[in-house]
Enzyme design. Structure first.
Site, PDB file in Angstrom:
ATOM      1  N   MET A 174       0.791  -1.211  -0.049  1.00 58.14           N
ATOM      2  CA  MET A 174       0.067   0.004   0.052  1.00 58.14           C
ATOM      3  C   MET A 174       0.777   1.064  -0.195  1.00 58.14           C
ATOM      4  SD  MET A 174      -3.424  -1.005   1.980  1.00 58.14           S
ATOM      5  CE  MET A 174      -2.758  -0.637   3.813  1.00 58.14           C
ATOM      6  N   HIS A 203       9.413  -3.334   3.874  1.00 59.44           N
ATOM      7  CA  HIS A 203       8.806  -3.619   2.386  1.00 59.44           C
ATOM      8  C   HIS A 203      10.208  -3.880   1.793  1.00 59.44           C
ATOM      9  CE1 HIS A 203       5.269  -0.952   3.537  1.00 59.44           C
ATOM     10  NE2 HIS A 203       4.858  -2.053   3.145  1.00 59.44           N
ATOM     11  N   GLN A 236     -10.652  -2.395   1.588  1.00 62.62           N
ATOM     12  CA  GLN A 236     -10.260  -3.066   2.974  1.00 62.62           C
ATOM     13  C   GLN A 236     -10.198  -2.445   4.122  1.00 62.62           C
ATOM     14  OE1 GLN A 236      -6.099  -3.960   1.082  1.00 62.62           O
ATOM     15  NE2 GLN A 236      -5.333  -3.646   3.193  1.00 62.62           N
ATOM     16  N   GLN A 256       5.311 -11.887   7.007  1.00 56.02           N
ATOM     17  CA  GLN A 256       4.674 -12.756   8.225  1.00 56.02           C
ATOM     18  C   GLN A 256       4.036 -11.774   9.260  1.00 56.02           C
ATOM     19  OE1 GLN A 256       7.334 -15.483  10.385  1.00 56.02           O
ATOM     20  NE2 GLN A 256       5.921 -14.904  12.338  1.00 56.02           N
TER      21      GLN A 256
HETATM   22  P1  AMP Z   1       1.292  -2.907   3.443  1.00 57.62           P
HETATM   23  O1  AMP Z   1       1.937  -1.957   2.637  1.00 57.62           O
HETATM   24  O2  AMP Z   1       1.304  -2.691   4.970  1.00 57.62           O
HETATM   25  O3  AMP Z   1       0.082  -3.439   2.824  1.00 57.62           O
HETATM   26  O4  AMP Z   1       2.420  -4.224   3.457  1.00 57.62           O
HETATM   27  C1  AMP Z   1       2.712  -5.028   2.216  1.00 57.62           C
HETATM   28  C2  AMP Z   1       3.355  -6.117   2.459  1.00 57.62           C
HETATM   29  O5  AMP Z   1       4.767  -5.819   3.393  1.00 57.62           O
HETATM   30  C3  AMP Z   1       2.518  -7.088   3.230  1.00 57.62           C
HETATM   31  O6  AMP Z   1       2.978  -8.403   2.837  1.00 57.62           O
HETATM   32  C4  AMP Z   1       2.899  -7.051   4.705  1.00 57.62           C
HETATM   33  O7  AMP Z   1       2.752  -8.115   5.433  1.00 57.62           O
HETATM   34  C5  AMP Z   1       4.349  -6.563   4.447  1.00 57.62           C
HETATM   35  N1  AMP Z   1       5.018  -5.843   5.459  1.00 57.62           N
HETATM   36  C6  AMP Z   1       4.735  -5.114   6.253  1.00 57.62           C
HETATM   37  N2  AMP Z   1       5.689  -4.704   7.173  1.00 57.62           N
HETATM   38  C7  AMP Z   1       6.347  -5.663   7.289  1.00 57.62           C
HETATM   39  C8  AMP Z   1       7.599  -6.008   8.030  1.00 57.62           C
HETATM   40  N3  AMP Z   1       7.930  -5.101   9.179  1.00 57.62           N
HETATM   41  N4  AMP Z   1       8.406  -6.954   7.697  1.00 57.62           N
HETATM   42  C9  AMP Z   1       7.799  -7.794   6.715  1.00 57.62           C
HETATM   43  N5  AMP Z   1       6.992  -7.746   5.861  1.00 57.62           N
HETATM   44  C10 AMP Z   1       6.331  -6.504   5.994  1.00 57.62           C
END
Ligand code: AMP
Length: 281
Positions: A28, A35, A62, A149
């Site tokens: 996002m 990321h 969402q 995770q």
């Molecule tokens: P988001 O932008 O929050 O939707 O996250 C995008 C992807 O990055 C999702 O698969 C999350 O689980 C992953 N993600 C977010 N924060 C972390 C983190 N601290 N460590 C590893 N993966 C992450």
């Protein structure tokens, strides 16, 4: 770096790399080093001959009506600079209207896993997640997708969706990237004041404490859960759940905690919700 704002633009790009292995990291935006760890993993898996595809899309479906969709950070230029640094090849960043044109009506029901934990607190959240990820997979057509995770329930539900809908994609779950005090990196951490930021580390401390108790032979779910709640509450956070669950069914253990087990916490600091987890296999 290719930046595609429309589905047609992305499909045209995809056509030029039809013979190559595409690894996909959906996000996002408001990107951080968590990321970055996923994108860099994608780069390693794709190799120099493959393609690292990312998406930046703050998915309105969402978010609940009282959630942070409108205030969710959107630092697009900074995100592009980071994705160049992490050696991604293409960014798909559509508008909400591009993804959900007037008249779009179909959604994906995540089933029972979507109604517990995050789904109980955020009704409809996983329906929105499943629908957008199914659409993104249909557009990007990757060989593999990498998820963090950090969002344990999300990767569990999307793994089920991929299996149930026979989607031809491998799902890879990458470890949680953390700040030096253990706080899981999150786009929402930037909402925290410096005082809240210091308190937030209690979440990971509570998870580690329960994990240590488990390894030292304490398997009573009530003891593990009460210990987590006490630690987080003492730090001034409001606990939404602190549970030891079966990682497959996401059902909380009652009585003796078996193996494998995932410890899951959701807590609020002011208006900011934070989630984290530790998997004990
Ligand atoms: P988001 O932008 O929050 O939707 O996250 C995008 C992807 O990055 C999702 O698969 C999350 O689980 C992953 N993600 C977010 N924060 C972390 C983190 N601290 N460590 C590893 N993966 C992450």
């Amino acid at each position: 770096m290719h930046i595609c704002k429309t589905i047609d633009e992305f499909r045209n790009f995809r056509h030029t790399v039809s013979e190559k292995k595409v690894i996909f990291v959906p996000t996002m935006g408001a990107l951080h080093e968590g990321h970055g760890s996923l994108v860099q993993m994608a780069r390693r898996l794709a190799g120099s001959s493959g393609v690292v595809a990312t998406s930046i899309f703050v998915n309105p479906t969402q978010f609940g009506p009282n959630e942070d969709f409108h205030k969710y950070p959107r630092p697009f230029e900074q995100d592009v600079a980071n994705l160049i640094r992490w050696e991604a090849d293409v960014i798909f960043s559509p508008s909400p209207e591009e993804m959900y044109p007037a008249g779009s009506a179909t959604s994906i029901d995540p089933g029972p896993l979507g109604n517990v934990l995050e789904g109980a607190i955020r009704p409809g959240h996983f329906k929105g997640v499943c629908t957008v990820v199914a659409k993104l997979l249909g557009i990007v057509e990757p060989a593999a997708m990498i998820l963090g995770q950090k969002d344990f329930q999300q990767q569990r539900i999307l793994r089920q969706m991929i299996t149930d809908l026979n989607m031809p994609v491998e799902l890879i779950t990458a470890p949680t990237a953390r700040e030096s005090d253990g706080l899981a990196m999150s786009s929402r951490n930037r909402y925290l004041s410096s005082d809240q930021r210091a308190r937030a580390a209690a979440i990971y401390r509570a998870l580690c404490h329960a994990q240590n108790q488990y390894h030292s032979g304490i398997r009573d779910s009530a003891v593990l859960q009460a210990g987590m709640i006490e630690q987080i509450t003492q730090a001034g956070l409001e606990v939404q759940y602190a549970l030891a669950c079966d990682p497959e069914t996401l059902v909380p253990y009652t009585g003796i905690v078996g193996a494998p087990c995932v410890l899951l916490i959701a807590a609020k600091l002011g208006t900011t919700r934070l989630i984290d987890n530790v998997l004990i296999s």
